[in-house]
Motif scaffolding. Structure first.
Motif, short mmCIF file in Angstrom:
data_model
loop_
_atom_site.label_atom_id
_atom_site.label_comp_id
_atom_site.label_asym_id
_atom_site.label_seq_id
_atom_site.Cartn_x
_atom_site.Cartn_y
_atom_site.Cartn_z
N GLY A 1 0.97 -1.10 0.17
CA GLY A 1 -0.01 -0.19 -0.04
C GLY A 1 0.81 1.18 -0.10
N THR A 2 0.76 2.28 -0.94
CA THR A 2 1.65 3.21 -0.99
C THR A 2 0.79 4.42 -1.88
N ARG A 3 1.54 5.23 -2.57
CA ARG A 3 1.07 6.30 -3.30
C ARG A 3 1.88 6.58 -4.32
N PHE A 4 0.86 7.28 -5.45
CA PHE A 4 1.55 7.63 -6.61
C PHE A 4 2.54 8.92 -6.31
N PRO A 5 3.54 9.00 -6.96
CA PRO A 5 4.44 10.13 -6.42
C PRO A 5 3.73 11.43 -6.80
N ASP A 6 3.97 12.27 -5.89
CA ASP A 6 3.55 13.83 -6.15
C ASP A 6 4.67 14.45 -6.77
N LEU A 7 5.60 14.77 -6.04
CA LEU A 7 6.86 15.45 -6.47
C LEU A 7 7.26 14.46 -7.65
N ILE A 8 8.13 14.83 -8.78
CA ILE A 8 8.30 13.65 -9.57
C ILE A 8 9.61 12.92 -9.15
N GLU A 9 9.33 11.59 -9.45
CA GLU A 9 10.45 10.54 -8.88
C GLU A 9 11.43 10.40 -9.95
N PRO A 10 12.71 10.70 -9.60
CA PRO A 10 13.71 10.22 -10.77
C PRO A 10 13.92 8.87 -11.03
N TRP A 11 13.54 7.91 -10.28
CA TRP A 11 13.75 6.47 -10.61
C TRP A 11 12.52 5.82 -10.54
N GLN A 12 12.44 4.41 -10.70
CA GLN A 12 11.21 3.99 -10.78
C GLN A 12 10.73 3.86 -9.38
#
Length: 627
Positions: free
Chosen positions: A153-164
């Protein structure tokens, strides 16, 4: 699209895109186009931006497969699609993909593909890509099932994630609307997700074959590669209305005043050695635009040498604004020696820019996850060399390529006076819709830069539809036929109203970033506001993008006020308040269909029969307001 408008005026080509075919199964609706699914909605809400089967070459270019034996059956309670797709690679290698897609009301969407090559086939990627939208999804909860059965259980990134953000994926489940969830299950290989906002794509992309594995790789002759995507829904709502499988069309877009305020950025033009002579010849056009900044590009690895600085100095004297020197430092010798040599050439020619942006040439090369970083001097050493060679100018850094590279190699900002990067909208897809959708990602990019670098002065550009460099392969793609192709070094839409609308939409999307300077074009050549000598259009002809760049240059330094659009996928707007003139509302239609726009409570300077305006496809409009 309005029939009276010549497609060439809109797109710079009379070749228009084939519209998608809308298919429905109960509350589900999809657009089928070029063998793939787009705009997958449930009860009118976008669930997935696309499910596509893609084949990429060794430069990450995307094959355009030939489709045969296409059969589409739209029934009362569902639909089915079947076809064969054929790709031809180098040395007459071949790949055939057999596809079947089906959906039933109340059931799942199933997209199956089996690839086979008689000859063996080299590829960087062959398989499914699933795109989740970003607006309304970024930062929200999501459940990820991994290939070992573990659920996270997690979240879609809000700030842009550099890696996967997610790896080893088997399924992903997110909330579509209250009491409705969608699960996308991926079978046949190991999938992972990357944050495509890095490249200004308006999506999170889940794709097949982890990047840590070697690429390019070869599909052996006679070996079958099978994959399957299953999209299913859980709808726990107690009361269900009639299915809204088709989004409402023809509804007016309403513009209301927002709360944000700011100052319009300076406008820049990029000048390359290849276009220096043409720029000097177009000095009258340069004066009409009146840019605040000229960005002079210099790359010794591209053959640029001391001979360019005479022309650079002459061009800099043509305008009253400032100039910046952009250097891709070869780093074949010490940064100090190379910087001193370049400075000596400049001094001898009398070229004295107000600022320098310097970056190792190798940093324009993308370093994907799992790859080894190329050798490069420490950036602190590069910046110290620039300070020594150019002691009396502002020093900028960042990336001469795109936000992706800046996000993955975050430069030390302490020695720098400003941060800079570019974007490009045709890295992964080049259809009209995908290009305009990249505007959705820009506020996420600028907010991510601000999260990293705070209130450091910030510049963007040159950012154009054509790609000036390709960090992801050995070259940009030639486009003599004038098609819509990813990673192309020329694009027909740069000649049409499409580019005019894209540029103003771009400016509107980044206003909140507080940019110091924005560069959206060159003066001449394939990236220019006027056509060059070697192009089909008459040399010196003003392209429609000229209007946007000149307008924005005229508004530089003005205050702006936020306008909120009820449909930012169709119309964008803001109010500019020039110090020496009346306030004006700028509106841009970023779609290929006419849009009716209601102007809400804005006080218009001129009497109108109604408080509305009709914007033709890709039209830009300025309306004077009462102060």
């Amino acid at each position: 699209m309005t029939a009276e408008i010549d497609p060439f005026q809109l797109y710079g080509t009379r070749e228009t895109e084939v519209p998608p075919q809308r298919l429905a199964a109960g509350r589900l609706a999809v657009d089928f186009k070029d063998g793939n699914l787009r705009a997958i909605t449930y009860d009118g809400t976008e669930v997935l931006r696309a499910v596509s089967y893609l084949v990429r070459d060794r430069d990450w270019g995307t094959y355009a497969p030939r489709i045969s034996d296409l059969k589409i059956d739209q029934g009362q309670d569902g639909f089915s699609i079947g076809y064969l797709a054929h790709c031809t690679g180098p040395d007459d290698t071949d790949l055939e993909i057999r596809v079947h897609i089906s959906a039933e009301a109340g059931g799942a969407v199933v997209f199956e593909a089996e690839a086979m090559s008689k000859t063996g086939f080299e590829t960087n990627r062959c398989g499914f890509c699933i795109l989740h939208p970003i607006v309304g999804v970024a930062g929200t909860p999501v459940s990820v099932e991994h290939v070992d059965g573990r659920r996270e259980g997690t979240r879609f990134p809000d700030l842009i994630e550099p890696w996967q953000p997610f790896k080893d994926m088997r399924a992903i489940t997110h909330t579509v609307m209250p009491d409705v969830t969608a699960e996308c299950r991926m079978e046949g290989d190991t999938f992972e997700m990357e944050d495509q906002r890095n490249w200004s794509d308006a999506s999170y992309k889940t794709y097949v074959r982890p990047l840590a594995l070697p690429w390019p790789y070869r599909i052996p002759a006679g070996q079958s590669v099978s994959q399957r995507i299953v999209l299913s829904f859980q709808d726990k709502r107690q009361t269900l209305s009639a299915p809204a499988s088709v989004l409402c069309e023809g509804r007016a877009v309403t513009i209301t005043e927002g709360s944000k305020r700011g100052t319009m950025p300076s406008m820049g033009l990029v000048i390359t050695p290849e276009e220096a002579e043409a720029t000097l010849e177009a000095r009258d056009t340069l004066a009409k635009i009146g840019p605040q900044e000229l960005l002079f590009h210099f790359d010794p690895n591209a053959g640029h040498d001391a001979t360019v600085f005479g022309a650079f100095g002459a061009i800099a004297k043509l305008q009253a604004g400032t100039s910046t020197f952009e250097v891709a430092l070869p780093c074949k010798q010490s940064p100090h020696a190379e910087a001193q040599e370049i400075a000596a050439w400049m001094n001898a020619a009398g070229f004295k820019p107000d600022a320098i942006v310097i970056s190792p040439s190798v940093d324009r090369q993308s370093t994907p996850p799992g790859s080894q970083w190329p050798e490069c001097p420490p950036l602190e050493e590069v910046y110290a060399a620039a300070r020594s060679a150019f002691p009396d100018v502002r020093l900028g850094g960042g990336m001469l390529s795109y936000f992706t590279e800046l996000n993955r190699k975050r430069v030390p900002s302490g020695p720098l006076d400003f941060i800079s990067h570019c974007t490009n909208p045709i890295v992964h897809a080049a259809d009209d819709l995908s290009v305009m959708q990249t505007l959705e990602a820009l506020p996420f990019i600028t907010r991510s830069v601000r999260a990293i670098y705070g209130d450091k002065p910030y510049r963007i550009g040159p950012s154009t539809i054509p790609m000036r460099q390709n960090p992801y392969g050995s070259r940009t793609m030639d486009n003599a036929a004038g098609g819509r192709i990813p990673m192309a070094n020329s694009d027909p839409r740069h000649n049409g109203r499409f580019a005019e609308a894209f540029a103003l939409g771009y400016a509107a999307a980044v206003l909140d970033a507080g940019l110091e300077c924005l560069t959206l074009s060159a003066l001449t050549g394939p990236f220019g506001v006027i056509a060059g000598k070697d192009e089909p259009s008459p040399a010196g002809r003003k392209r429609p993008i000229f209007n946007t760049v000149a307008r924005l240059a005229g508004l530089a330094g003005s205050h702006w006020r936020e306008c909120v659009s009820s449909d930012p996928t169709a119309v964008l707007s803001f109010v500019a308040e020039p110090a020496d003139g009346a306030s004006q509302m700028l509106l841009v239609n970023i779609t290929a269909t006419a849009q009716q726009v209601e102007l809400g409570s804005f006080r218009l300077a001129e009497k109108r029969e109604s408080g509305s305006v009709t914007l033709q496809p890709f039209a830009v409009c300025s309306i004077a307001l009462k102060d």
